[in-house]
Scaffold this motif. Structure first.
Motif, short mmCIF file in Angstrom:
data_model
loop_
_atom_site.label_atom_id
_atom_site.label_comp_id
_atom_site.label_asym_id
_atom_site.label_seq_id
_atom_site.Cartn_x
_atom_site.Cartn_y
_atom_site.Cartn_z
N LEU A 204 37.25 46.40 29.02
CA LEU A 204 36.42 45.83 30.09
C LEU A 204 35.18 45.16 29.50
O LEU A 204 34.66 45.61 28.48
CB LEU A 204 36.00 46.93 31.07
CG LEU A 204 37.17 47.59 31.82
CD1 LEU A 204 36.69 48.81 32.61
CD2 LEU A 204 37.84 46.60 32.76
N ASP A 284 36.35 43.44 37.98
CA ASP A 284 36.66 44.17 36.75
C ASP A 284 36.94 45.65 37.04
O ASP A 284 37.74 46.27 36.36
CB ASP A 284 35.49 44.07 35.76
CG ASP A 284 35.21 42.63 35.39
OD1 ASP A 284 36.14 41.96 34.91
OD2 ASP A 284 34.08 42.16 35.62
N SER A 306 40.69 44.95 37.27
CA SER A 306 41.25 45.22 35.94
C SER A 306 41.37 46.72 35.68
O SER A 306 42.15 47.13 34.84
CB SER A 306 40.35 44.62 34.86
OG SER A 306 40.18 43.26 35.12
N ILE A 329 47.19 48.54 35.25
CA ILE A 329 45.81 48.72 35.69
C ILE A 329 45.42 50.17 35.39
O ILE A 329 45.92 51.10 36.02
CB ILE A 329 45.66 48.43 37.21
CG1 ILE A 329 46.04 46.98 37.50
CG2 ILE A 329 44.24 48.75 37.69
CD1 ILE A 329 46.00 46.58 38.96
#
Ligand code: NAD
Length: 405
Positions: A204, A284, A306, A329
């Motif tokens: 991330l 994110d 994400s 994910i």
């Protein structure tokens, strides 16, 4: 949809396919030690008597006294309380604290009661359960719709009945009634610490766009903490709906707006969205911080974040978990992500028993390494078994409980 306890047991079943813990141990973990249902008569302000259903589930105390919050909600029922008590057992083990798992609740919409009625109801719950509670036996805390003030009433009622003056039977109390500094922010902050220590491993960015479901203790505090640490909150919601702004929301102003109007809707600094849209926000990090089962087989394929940080308990159903796994994910699971709350509750219990009062700085100074350690060990377990973080956290917890049992 399955009930939350079936979901919890489905999660346990998945683990047994990865690691053999032995049948006897798993059998023992499929039922709570005790599941107590009570009826609480309350004198209402108009003089009538109403009876409320209450619960305390003591799931497992291998690691220490049963520990877990009390939920007030109109839909609270025993299967939900059992699931939450099971997750508490694992959560305390993941966090590395000497506590077992329990949970309580009352089927009630607290907004329909006056403050005096709520106090009588809360004291009534304690009167029915005082025999099984205690600093070395069972230590409740707040959960959805229960506040420090309610913990103060409960703690006071318990002291009246038992003459126990340690105040260590209930945690989440106000600071002047034996509470710990830092408890209010603990769950959100702990979640942030866990996220921060796994962020790079999960690929991330260092400045994430975040969507948060829930505007209560956990969601709101988490949103503020993420912003303070350089991230932006692009969407947030409460039970009535949410607000979106791609550039990031001003949470302080949004709080003011909610205080004034009673809702998040029509906030000048963003556009209205539904809770469904919030969950599908492209971002994110998605942070469900409201309720269980909100990400399920109906909407899991639409998730566009994400990664997910589960600050609520049980927000993702086992079916949705599989879908997210296939979509790559990563999910930082509840029993790790929201364990900061129970960790500071444990600190409060410890302070009460030792007659100490730690500063906020001391509390956070102790919380940070514990959250980092739990996150890193969970990640390592997931890698060791080539599995996801939820299963990694379960294995870590089950190993610790089994060793003690
Ligand atoms: P809270 O009552 O303070 O807040 C709950 C929030 O969720 C409110 O903003 C409410 O409007 C919103 N909400 C309710 N139903 C919703 C729905 N259907 N859709 C969207 N939003 C909805 O509760 P909390 O203490 O913040 O707890 C939130 C979650 O975090 C729960 O799952 C709880 O079990 C979990 N949790 C809380 C703590 C803690 O320290 N408070 C610790 C660990 C886990």
């Amino acid at each position: 949809m399955q009930n939350p306890f079936q979901n919890a047991m489905a999660q346990l079943d998945k683990i047994t396919k990865i690691k053999d813990f032995g049948e006897d141990f798993i059998l023992k973990l499929r039922q709570p030690d005790r599941d107590i249902r009570i009826s609480i008569p309350v004198k209402m302000d108009d003089g009538s008597i109403k009876i409320f259903d209450g619960y305390r589930v003591e799931y497992n105390n291998a690691l220490g006294p049963y520990k877990g919050g009390i939920r007030y909600h109109k839909d609270t029922e025993v299967n939900e309380v059992k699931a939450l008590a099971f997750w508490m057992t694992l959560k305390c083990a993941v966090a590395g604290i000497p506590m077992g798992g329990g949970k309580g609740g009352i089927t009630v919409d607290p907004k329909e009661l006056s403050k005096a009625e709520l106090e009588r109801l809360s004291r009534g719950w304690v009167r029915k359960l005082s025999d099984i509670l205690g600093p070395r036996k069972d230590v409740p805390a707040p959960d959805v719709n229960t506040t420090p003030e309610i913990m103060a009433w409960m703690s006071d009622e318990y002291a009246k009945i038992t003459k126990d003056e340690t105040r260590a039977t209930f945690t989440g109390k106000p600071l002047d009634k034996g509470g710990s500094a830092g408890r209010e922010k603990a769950t959100g902050l702990g979640g942030f610490y866990v996220f921060d220590s796994l962020r790079e491993e999960l690929g991330l960015p260092d400045k994430c766009k975040i969507a948060v479901q829930g505007f209560g203790n956990v969601g709101l505090n988490a949103a503020k903490i993420f912003i303070e640490n350089g991230h932006s909150v692009v969407a947030i919601s409460d039970s009535k709906g949410g607000i979106y702004n791609e550039q990031g929301l001003d949470i302080e102003k949004l709080s003011e707006h909610k205080k004034k109007t009673g809702s998040l809707s029509d906030f000048e600094g963003g556009k209205n969205i539904t809770n469904e849209e919030l969950l599908e926000t492209k971002c994110d990090l998605l942070v469900p911080a409201a309720f269980e089962n909100v990400i399920n087989d109906k909407n899991a394929h639409k998730i566009a974040s994400s990664a997910i940080l589960e600050l609520a308990n049980g927000p993702i159903t086992p079916e949705a978990d599989e879908i997210l796994f296939e979509k790559s994910i990563p999910v930082i699971p509840d029993i790790l992500a929201n364990s900061g709350g129970v960790t500071v509750s444990y600190f409060e219990w410890d302070q009460n028993l030792k007659g100490e009062q730690w500063s906020e700085k001391e509390v956070y100074g102790k919380l940070l390494p514990m959250m980092n350690d739990a996150a890193k060990k969970t990640y390592k377990k997931a890698k060791e078994y080539s599995t996801d973080l939820r299963r990694g956290a379960f294995i870590l917890a089950l190993e610790r409980i089994q060793e003690k049992m």
